[in-house]
Motif scaffolding. Structure first.
Motif, PDB file in Angstrom:
ATOM      1  N   CYS A   1       0.800  -1.217   0.000  1.00  0.00           N
ATOM      2  CA  CYS A   1       0.000   0.000   0.000  1.00  0.00           C
ATOM      3  C   CYS A   1       0.834   1.270   0.000  1.00  0.00           C
ATOM      4  N   VAL A   2       2.136   1.200  -0.134  1.00  0.00           N
ATOM      5  CA  VAL A   2       2.941   2.415  -0.206  1.00  0.00           C
ATOM      6  C   VAL A   2       2.717   3.031  -1.583  1.00  0.00           C
ATOM      7  N   ILE A   3       2.306   4.282  -1.562  1.00  0.00           N
ATOM      8  CA  ILE A   3       1.979   5.006  -2.789  1.00  0.00           C
ATOM      9  C   ILE A   3       2.941   6.173  -2.940  1.00  0.00           C
TER      10      ILE A   3
ATOM     11  N   LYS B   1       3.381   9.746  -4.780  1.00  0.00           N
ATOM     12  CA  LYS B   1       2.537  10.768  -5.406  1.00  0.00           C
ATOM     13  C   LYS B   1       3.400  11.885  -5.970  1.00  0.00           C
ATOM     14  N   ASP B   2       2.987  12.367  -7.115  1.00  0.00           N
ATOM     15  CA  ASP B   2       3.593  13.562  -7.710  1.00  0.00           C
ATOM     16  C   ASP B   2       2.448  14.334  -8.348  1.00  0.00           C
ATOM     17  N   GLY B   3       2.055  15.405  -7.720  1.00  0.00           N
ATOM     18  CA  GLY B   3       0.906  16.172  -8.217  1.00  0.00           C
ATOM     19  C   GLY B   3      -0.342  15.317  -8.181  1.00  0.00           C
ATOM     20  N   ASP B   4      -1.005  15.206  -9.320  1.00  0.00           N
ATOM     21  CA  ASP B   4      -2.226  14.395  -9.416  1.00  0.00           C
ATOM     22  C   ASP B   4      -1.941  12.933  -9.718  1.00  0.00           C
ATOM     23  N   TYR B   5      -0.691  12.593  -9.912  1.00  0.00           N
ATOM     24  CA  TYR B   5      -0.324  11.226 -10.276  1.00  0.00           C
ATOM     25  C   TYR B   5       0.016  10.411  -9.027  1.00  0.00           C
ATOM     26  N   GLU B   6      -0.418   9.161  -9.027  1.00  0.00           N
ATOM     27  CA  GLU B   6      -0.102   8.232  -7.945  1.00  0.00           C
ATOM     28  C   GLU B   6       0.383   6.926  -8.551  1.00  0.00           C
ATOM     29  N   PHE B   7       1.456   6.391  -7.959  1.00  0.00           N
ATOM     30  CA  PHE B   7       2.046   5.150  -8.447  1.00  0.00           C
ATOM     31  C   PHE B   7       2.345   4.264  -7.254  1.00  0.00           C
ATOM     32  N   SER B   8       2.202   2.969  -7.443  1.00  0.00           N
ATOM     33  CA  SER B   8       2.593   2.053  -6.371  1.00  0.00           C
ATOM     34  C   SER B   8       4.116   2.049  -6.291  1.00  0.00           C
ATOM     35  N   LEU B   9       4.620   1.806  -5.104  1.00  0.00           N
ATOM     36  CA  LEU B   9       6.072   1.734  -4.937  1.00  0.00           C
ATOM     37  C   LEU B   9       6.644   0.621  -5.801  1.00  0.00           C
ATOM     38  N   ASP B  10       5.902  -0.446  -5.967  1.00  0.00           N
ATOM     39  CA  ASP B  10       6.336  -1.549  -6.819  1.00  0.00           C
ATOM     40  C   ASP B  10       6.561  -1.080  -8.261  1.00  0.00           C
ATOM     41  N   SER B  11       5.643  -0.254  -8.775  1.00  0.00           N
ATOM     42  CA  SER B  11       5.791   0.265 -10.139  1.00  0.00           C
ATOM     43  C   SER B  11       7.015   1.157 -10.255  1.00  0.00           C
TER      44      SER B  11
END
Length: 109
Positions: free
Chosen positions: A18-20, A22-32
């Protein structure tokens, strides 16, 4: 005893996922973001750029790569994709720091 241990393992696994980032409006999983590291390393080696400097050309190459995690496809349409990739690079290079929320961009620890 086993049901409790299994519960703890399931909760631990869920917390890691569940670690996310974020950069502005973008969210990515730490895995990605961790998977993005390989593309960034390849891009830097082919362009001999220093870390932290992702050019528009490098961003376009990463976006064209079939190995790019699905989470970044929307980012590739952004005019400032190279800038965002540059901000994600320190996390990609050292994701363990994000696991303990040392980066302000990380949440869900």
């Amino acid at each position: 005893m086993w049901p409790k241990a299994l519960c703890v393992l399931v909760l631990l696994a869920h917390c890691c996922l569940c670690v996310i980032v974020k950069d502005g409006d973008y969210e990515f999983s730490l895995d990605s973001v961790k998977k993005l590291k390989e593309l960034m390393d390849a891009s830097h080696s082919s362009h001999q750029a220093s870390q932290g400097d992702i050019s528009d050309v490098e961003a376009a190459e990463m976006c064209a790569s079939p190995e790019l995690p699905e989470a970044f496809k929307l980012l590739c349409a952004a005019p400032n994709a190279a800038e965002i990739f540059s901000r994600l690079e320190p996390i990609a290079q050292n994701p363990d720091v994000c696991d303990v929320c040392a980066f302000a961009a990380c949440s869900g620890c």
